[in-house]
Scaffold this active site. Structure first.
Site, mmCIF file in Angstrom:
data_model
loop_
_atom_site.group_PDB
_atom_site.id
_atom_site.type_symbol
_atom_site.label_atom_id
_atom_site.label_comp_id
_atom_site.label_asym_id
_atom_site.label_seq_id
_atom_site.Cartn_x
_atom_site.Cartn_y
_atom_site.Cartn_z
ATOM 1 N N CYS A 268 -4.136 -0.884 -2.081
ATOM 2 C CA CYS A 268 -4.347 0.435 -2.021
ATOM 3 C C CYS A 268 -5.288 0.736 -3.153
ATOM 4 O O CYS A 268 -5.187 0.301 -4.212
ATOM 5 C CB CYS A 268 -3.067 1.045 -2.353
ATOM 6 S SG CYS A 268 -3.079 2.869 -2.771
ATOM 7 N N ASP B 46 1.035 -1.288 -0.041
ATOM 8 C CA ASP B 46 0.078 -0.055 -0.154
ATOM 9 C C ASP B 46 0.853 1.152 -0.033
ATOM 10 O O ASP B 46 2.339 1.095 0.235
ATOM 11 C CB ASP B 46 -0.820 0.256 1.147
ATOM 12 C CG ASP B 46 -1.790 1.321 1.512
ATOM 13 O OD1 ASP B 46 -2.487 1.550 0.286
ATOM 14 O OD2 ASP B 46 -1.779 2.059 2.358
ATOM 15 N N HIS C 114 -8.438 3.487 3.937
ATOM 16 C CA HIS C 114 -8.625 4.277 5.601
ATOM 17 C C HIS C 114 -10.083 4.440 5.802
ATOM 18 O O HIS C 114 -10.492 4.483 7.089
ATOM 19 C CB HIS C 114 -7.868 5.897 5.374
ATOM 20 C CG HIS C 114 -6.526 5.849 5.351
ATOM 21 N ND1 HIS C 114 -5.883 5.306 4.395
ATOM 22 C CD2 HIS C 114 -5.741 6.482 5.910
ATOM 23 C CE1 HIS C 114 -4.500 5.457 4.606
ATOM 24 N NE2 HIS C 114 -4.333 6.351 5.485
ATOM 25 N N GLU D 173 -5.962 8.715 10.093
ATOM 26 C CA GLU D 173 -4.455 8.516 10.400
ATOM 27 C C GLU D 173 -4.354 9.244 12.093
ATOM 28 O O GLU D 173 -3.720 8.695 12.629
ATOM 29 C CB GLU D 173 -3.548 9.022 9.506
ATOM 30 C CG GLU D 173 -3.296 8.184 8.530
ATOM 31 C CD GLU D 173 -2.020 8.215 7.464
ATOM 32 O OE1 GLU D 173 -0.936 8.777 7.842
ATOM 33 O OE2 GLU D 173 -2.179 7.545 6.309
#
Ligand code: DGL
Length: 286
Positions: free
Chosen positions: A76, A13, A189, A155
């Protein structure tokens, strides 16, 4: 067990995000050994051009192949949207991405035939999800919208936060009139932000998590090729990054939802070809 089955699944990723896919692989296929590469020196891919993403993806694959893996996973969404067909054409090893499993799951889930897709700017610009969903069923309608800030919010760990909710309201507003009953989380994410996204999109909207779907696809490919490692004991997990391992561990553990024992740094060779392990970067910074 034959030696081929003992080989690892190679996953890459742009950074930490692919660890949501690793989490699902570990849950579904605990015996599998996994080698993970996070291209943290060059993240994000979502704001890069297709040519750059293709080049990075191909270099990351070269690294994973030095680890003698049996299957390559492009974990990804941005790289899957842009570079996967080229990688699949070039490589002898089986290769899977996160896009098709997500598109298939969305096509199965929708009842009103309307599917919304969110992802990075590059993923949405590529229209790869729309094309994949159209190929599955041309009668399905799709609409998509980029949500780049979700990457930083995930994140940062602002998973169930009023700021994240405000951002989600702004991003999902253009999709509101479309009345999709299914929403594809087309970025590594976004599964971390499921709670807020579901609250804003409406609880009746089905959220499709590509990570979980990809693990199902990986099991299918390994079984078909007689490469499944069904050992009862947990497979080894090796983790490599292209920037300093400092910080990766902390954020990575949130994505993987378990401790990461060791993260090793690998750097590009000076001539730009190939990768080397670099111990100087492995020391934790204060
Ligand atoms: N991993 C990327 C994706 O799934 C998100 C982060 C980035 O932009 O590199 O699209």
């Amino acid at each position: 067990m034959n030696d081929e089955r003992k080989k690892a699944v190679g996953v890459f990723d742009s950074g930490v995000g692919g660890l949501t896919v690793v989490h699902e692989i570990m849950k579904r296929l605990p015996g599998e050994a996994i080698v993970y590469f996070g291209d943290t020196a060059r993240v994000p891919y979502g704001s890069k051009s297709p040519d750059t993403v293709r080049r990075f993806a191909s270099e990351n694959i070269e690294f994973l192949k030095t680890k003698d893996v049996k299957l390559l996973v492009v974990a990804c969404n941005t790289a899957s949207s842009i570079a996967l067909p080229e990688i699949q054409e070039k490589e002898d090893l089986p290769v899977t991405g996160v896009l098709l499993p997500g598109a298939r799951a969305a096509a199965r889930a929708t009842r009103n035939g309307r599917i919304a897709v969110i992802g990075t700017a590059a993923t949405i610009r590529s229209r790869a999800y729309e094309k994949a969903i159209f190929d599955i069923d041309p009668d399905l309608e799709t609409r998509s919208h980029p949500c780049p800030l979700f990457v930083s919010l995930a994140e940062e760990g602002w998973l169930d936060d009023e700021v994240t909710e405000l951002v989600a309201r702004r991003y999902l507003q253009p999709l509101a009139d479309f009345k999709a009953d299914t929403l594809v989380l087309g970025c590594t994410h976004y599964p971390l932000l499921k709670k807020v996204i579901s609250k804003v999109a409406g609880e009746s909207v089905v959220l499709v998590d590509s990570a979980a779907e990809t693990a199902i696809e990986i099991e299918k490919i390994l079984r078909e090729k007689d490469l499944l490692n069904d050992m009862e004991s947990r497979g080894r997990f090796e983790c490599f990054v292209s920037d300093t391992p400092y910080l990766f561990k902390e954020v990575g553990e949130r994505f993987l939802r378990m401790p990461i024992l060791k993260v090793e740094h690998v750097g590009k060779e000076k001539d730009g070809k190939g990768w080397h392990t670099d111990d100087s970067e492995n020391k934790e910074k204060p």
